[in-house]
Design a protein around this motif. Structure first.
Motif, PDB file in Angstrom:
ATOM      1  N   LEU A  45       5.258   2.993   4.204  1.00 22.28           N
ATOM      2  CA  LEU A  45       4.438   2.132   5.056  1.00 22.28           C
ATOM      3  C   LEU A  45       4.619   2.487   6.529  1.00 22.28           C
ATOM      4  O   LEU A  45       3.641   2.560   7.283  1.00 22.28           O
ATOM      5  CB  LEU A  45       4.797   0.660   4.812  1.00 22.28           C
ATOM      6  CG  LEU A  45       4.221   0.039   3.534  1.00 22.28           C
ATOM      7  CD1 LEU A  45       4.874  -1.302   3.253  1.00 22.28           C
ATOM      8  CD2 LEU A  45       2.698  -0.115   3.653  1.00 22.28           C
ATOM      9  N   ARG A  46       5.855   2.725   6.961  1.00 20.85           N
ATOM     10  CA  ARG A  46       6.079   3.108   8.355  1.00 20.85           C
ATOM     11  C   ARG A  46       5.413   4.445   8.654  1.00 20.85           C
ATOM     12  O   ARG A  46       4.787   4.622   9.697  1.00 20.85           O
ATOM     13  CB  ARG A  46       7.588   3.185   8.648  1.00 20.85           C
ATOM     14  CG  ARG A  46       8.287   1.845   8.674  1.00 20.85           C
ATOM     15  CD  ARG A  46       9.663   1.960   9.316  1.00 20.85           C
ATOM     16  NE  ARG A  46      10.540   2.875   8.604  1.00 20.85           N
ATOM     17  CZ  ARG A  46      11.382   2.523   7.644  1.00 20.85           C
ATOM     18  NH1 ARG A  46      11.456   1.246   7.255  1.00 20.85           N
ATOM     19  NH2 ARG A  46      12.163   3.414   7.059  1.00 20.85           N
ATOM     20  N   ALA A  47       5.562   5.395   7.725  1.00 23.17           N
ATOM     21  CA  ALA A  47       4.982   6.728   7.934  1.00 23.17           C
ATOM     22  C   ALA A  47       3.464   6.676   8.005  1.00 23.17           C
ATOM     23  O   ALA A  47       2.838   7.499   8.687  1.00 23.17           O
ATOM     24  CB  ALA A  47       5.426   7.668   6.817  1.00 23.17           C
ATOM     25  N   HIS A  48       2.873   5.708   7.301  1.00 22.10           N
ATOM     26  CA  HIS A  48       1.412   5.589   7.268  1.00 22.10           C
ATOM     27  C   HIS A  48       0.925   4.429   8.140  1.00 22.10           C
ATOM     28  O   HIS A  48      -0.165   3.902   7.916  1.00 22.10           O
ATOM     29  CB  HIS A  48       0.933   5.428   5.823  1.00 22.10           C
ATOM     30  CG  HIS A  48       1.128   6.659   4.986  1.00 22.10           C
ATOM     31  ND1 HIS A  48       0.176   7.655   4.896  1.00 22.10           N
ATOM     32  CD2 HIS A  48       2.189   7.086   4.241  1.00 22.10           C
ATOM     33  CE1 HIS A  48       0.630   8.621   4.115  1.00 22.10           C
ATOM     34  NE2 HIS A  48       1.844   8.310   3.697  1.00 22.10           N
ATOM     35  N   ARG A  49       1.761   4.070   9.113  1.00 21.23           N
ATOM     36  CA  ARG A  49       1.405   3.060  10.116  1.00 21.23           C
ATOM     37  C   ARG A  49       0.928   1.749   9.485  1.00 21.23           C
ATOM     38  O   ARG A  49      -0.033   1.142   9.919  1.00 21.23           O
ATOM     39  CB  ARG A  49       0.348   3.621  11.073  1.00 21.23           C
ATOM     40  CG  ARG A  49       0.876   4.811  11.900  1.00 21.23           C
ATOM     41  CD  ARG A  49      -0.225   5.491  12.689  1.00 21.23           C
ATOM     42  NE  ARG A  49       0.308   6.578  13.506  1.00 21.23           N
ATOM     43  CZ  ARG A  49       0.583   7.805  13.042  1.00 21.23           C
ATOM     44  NH1 ARG A  49       0.379   8.095  11.776  1.00 21.23           N
ATOM     45  NH2 ARG A  49       1.075   8.736  13.853  1.00 21.23           N
ATOM     46  N   TRP A  50       1.615   1.369   8.416  1.00 21.46           N
ATOM     47  CA  TRP A  50       1.422   0.079   7.753  1.00 21.46           C
ATOM     48  C   TRP A  50       0.048  -0.067   7.092  1.00 21.46           C
ATOM     49  O   TRP A  50      -0.387  -1.177   6.795  1.00 21.46           O
ATOM     50  CB  TRP A  50       1.711  -1.082   8.709  1.00 21.46           C
ATOM     51  CG  TRP A  50       3.145  -1.040   9.140  1.00 21.46           C
ATOM     52  CD1 TRP A  50       3.628  -0.469  10.280  1.00 21.46           C
ATOM     53  CD2 TRP A  50       4.269  -1.514   8.407  1.00 21.46           C
ATOM     54  NE1 TRP A  50       5.004  -0.561  10.318  1.00 21.46           N
ATOM     55  CE2 TRP A  50       5.421  -1.212   9.176  1.00 21.46           C
ATOM     56  CE3 TRP A  50       4.429  -2.178   7.202  1.00 21.46           C
ATOM     57  CZ2 TRP A  50       6.716  -1.536   8.764  1.00 21.46           C
ATOM     58  CZ3 TRP A  50       5.711  -2.514   6.780  1.00 21.46           C
ATOM     59  CH2 TRP A  50       6.839  -2.193   7.555  1.00 21.46           C
ATOM     60  N   SER A  51      -0.594   1.051   6.816  1.00 22.36           N
ATOM     61  CA  SER A  51      -1.829   1.021   6.036  1.00 22.36           C
ATOM     62  C   SER A  51      -1.453   1.058   4.561  1.00 22.36           C
ATOM     63  O   SER A  51      -0.914   2.061   4.070  1.00 22.36           O
ATOM     64  CB  SER A  51      -2.714   2.220   6.372  1.00 22.36           C
ATOM     65  OG  SER A  51      -3.751   2.353   5.410  1.00 22.36           O
ATOM     66  N   VAL A  52      -1.733  -0.017   3.837  1.00 20.42           N
ATOM     67  CA  VAL A  52      -1.357  -0.095   2.424  1.00 20.42           C
ATOM     68  C   VAL A  52      -2.082   0.973   1.605  1.00 20.42           C
ATOM     69  O   VAL A  52      -1.466   1.650   0.767  1.00 20.42           O
ATOM     70  CB  VAL A  52      -1.659  -1.502   1.860  1.00 20.42           C
ATOM     71  CG1 VAL A  52      -1.358  -1.550   0.355  1.00 20.42           C
ATOM     72  CG2 VAL A  52      -0.842  -2.551   2.590  1.00 20.42           C
ATOM     73  N   SER A  53      -3.368   1.142   1.836  1.00 24.31           N
ATOM     74  CA  SER A  53      -4.130   2.129   1.067  1.00 24.31           C
ATOM     75  C   SER A  53      -3.621   3.539   1.315  1.00 24.31           C
ATOM     76  O   SER A  53      -3.497   4.349   0.380  1.00 24.31           O
ATOM     77  CB  SER A  53      -5.618   2.031   1.405  1.00 24.31           C
ATOM     78  OG  SER A  53      -5.845   2.272   2.792  1.00 24.31           O
ATOM     79  N   SER A  54      -3.299   3.866   2.573  1.00 24.86           N
ATOM     80  CA  SER A  54      -2.795   5.197   2.903  1.00 24.86           C
ATOM     81  C   SER A  54      -1.399   5.414   2.320  1.00 24.86           C
ATOM     82  O   SER A  54      -1.100   6.481   1.772  1.00 24.86           O
ATOM     83  CB  SER A  54      -2.768   5.377   4.420  1.00 24.86           C
ATOM     84  OG  SER A  54      -2.316   6.668   4.766  1.00 24.86           O
ATOM     85  N   ALA A  55      -0.541   4.400   2.418  1.00 24.40           N
ATOM     86  CA  ALA A  55       0.812   4.506   1.860  1.00 24.40           C
ATOM     87  C   ALA A  55       0.761   4.650   0.347  1.00 24.40           C
ATOM     88  O   ALA A  55       1.519   5.437  -0.243  1.00 24.40           O
ATOM     89  CB  ALA A  55       1.628   3.278   2.248  1.00 24.40           C
ATOM     90  N   LYS A  56      -0.136   3.895  -0.289  1.00 23.26           N
ATOM     91  CA  LYS A  56      -0.290   3.974  -1.750  1.00 23.26           C
ATOM     92  C   LYS A  56      -0.734   5.375  -2.158  1.00 23.26           C
ATOM     93  O   LYS A  56      -0.225   5.949  -3.137  1.00 23.26           O
ATOM     94  CB  LYS A  56      -1.306   2.929  -2.212  1.00 23.26           C
ATOM     95  CG  LYS A  56      -1.562   2.925  -3.710  1.00 23.26           C
ATOM     96  CD  LYS A  56      -2.617   1.886  -4.067  1.00 23.26           C
ATOM     97  CE  LYS A  56      -3.024   1.987  -5.519  1.00 23.26           C
ATOM     98  NZ  LYS A  56      -4.092   1.028  -5.871  1.00 23.26           N
ATOM     99  N   LYS A  57      -1.670   5.946  -1.410  1.00 19.67           N
ATOM    100  CA  LYS A  57      -2.139   7.308  -1.698  1.00 19.67           C
ATOM    101  C   LYS A  57      -1.000   8.308  -1.532  1.00 19.67           C
ATOM    102  O   LYS A  57      -0.823   9.225  -2.342  1.00 19.67           O
ATOM    103  CB  LYS A  57      -3.290   7.661  -0.758  1.00 19.67           C
ATOM    104  CG  LYS A  57      -3.923   9.027  -0.992  1.00 19.67           C
ATOM    105  CD  LYS A  57      -5.129   9.210  -0.087  1.00 19.67           C
ATOM    106  CE  LYS A  57      -5.825  10.545  -0.344  1.00 19.67           C
ATOM    107  NZ  LYS A  57      -5.011  11.683   0.135  1.00 19.67           N
ATOM    108  N   GLY A  58      -0.196   8.128  -0.458  1.00 24.47           N
ATOM    109  CA  GLY A  58       0.944   9.018  -0.241  1.00 24.47           C
ATOM    110  C   GLY A  58       1.964   8.928  -1.364  1.00 24.47           C
ATOM    111  O   GLY A  58       2.506   9.944  -1.821  1.00 24.47           O
TER     112      GLY A  58
END
Length: 281
Positions: A45-58
């Motif tokens: 979440l920190r790496a993806h600036r707290w974007s849930v969709s982006s963190a989930k994809k990562g």
């Protein structure tokens, strides 16, 4: 955590079932559930600036990579030859408890290959296993002293490692210190910049061992975060210089870098102890 950050964490936790391997239950699912810890979710979440969709994809991409690459299950015998000279190994901790991984290009003993990269991942996994509770990052000390251009890793190898580090080990790098970087390293560094996350770039520091001899810890503390011209070897760049002693206690640092440890490398006993202490396969 703020209310919004906590909400993002809960949403990502709720997505865990759909991230797991298709097989129902079993060892694979247990391993993935253990890996998907609260700390892991927060790192993504920190790496993806707290974007849930982006963190989930990562997370989904990393889980797919882990199923194929099996970084935590790399057989020690597969990569043992890569470690025989002591070119890359974890040893000691910095002043905030991060495991230190030393990299010494002058001791390169093999040609560029996937096994070289798997060895670095193997060592990274061993360093993660050395961490005390509350510690989540590692420190890299890349000692270029005495290394030739032929011995140093090329652009392709560096790009592959950076990709793995940023995509599959986000928020795992604490700091990286480039010691006595030669002119060709600064050329390589400029070529790597477009592929380097700005946050990662800020974690890279440079060390000039001659300059370090005249740098007190107080002076280093006052200049922390500032930049200085990187010398004639790298015209036009502003690279941050520091003293390793400000970040690593002398009793944890190789004597050739200003520390107090005499570090002759005996691969056999070291390898055995490393596997015993980290539970490596």
């Amino acid at each position: 955590l703020t209310a919004k950050e906590d909400e993002a964490l809960q949403m990502l936790k709720n997505a865990i079932p759909e991230l797991l391997a298709p097989s129902k239950g079993g060892e694979q699912e247990a391993r993935e559930r253990a890996w998907l810890s609260k700390e892991c979710l927060l790192r993504y979440l920190r790496a993806h600036r707290w974007s849930v969709s982006s963190a989930k994809k990562g997370l989904a991409e990393t889980l797919e990579w882990r199923r194929i690459y099996r970084p935590d299950m790399i057989p020690s015998e597969e990569v043992r030859v890569e470690g025989e000279t002591g070119k890359t190994f974890p040893s000691g901790f910095d002043r905030v408890g991060r495991p230190i991984i030393y990299m010494r290009p002058r001791l390169e003993n093999t040609k560029a290959s996937d096994r070289q990269l798997r060895y670095v991942v193997f060592i990274l996994e061993r360093a993660l296993a050395m961490m005390s509770p509350g510690v989540e990052t590692v420190t890299l000390v890349i000692d270029y002293k005495g290394a030739s251009m032929r011995q140093s890793p090329g652009l392709a190898t560096c790009k592959s490692f950076l990709h793995i580090l940023s995509h599959h080990y986000p928020e795992r790098l604490g700091k990286a210190f480039v010691v006595d970087g030669p002119w060709y390293f600064f050329t390589l560094f400029r070529m790597l910049n477009p592929f380097m996350d700005p946050v990662t770039r800020e974690k890279v520091w440079f060390v000039d061992l001659e300059r370090q001899k005249n740098m007190s810890l107080e002076e280093n503390a006052s200049s922390e975060g500032s930049s200085s011209s990187s010398s004639a070897s790298s015209p036009g760049d502003n690279n941050k210089y520091t003293s390793l002693l400000y970040h690593i206690d002398p009793v944890m640092l190789d004597e050739v870098m200003g520390g107090k440890i005499h570090m002759p490398f005996d691969h056999g006993p070291y390898w055995t102890q490393l596997l015993q202490e980290t539970g490596g396969p």
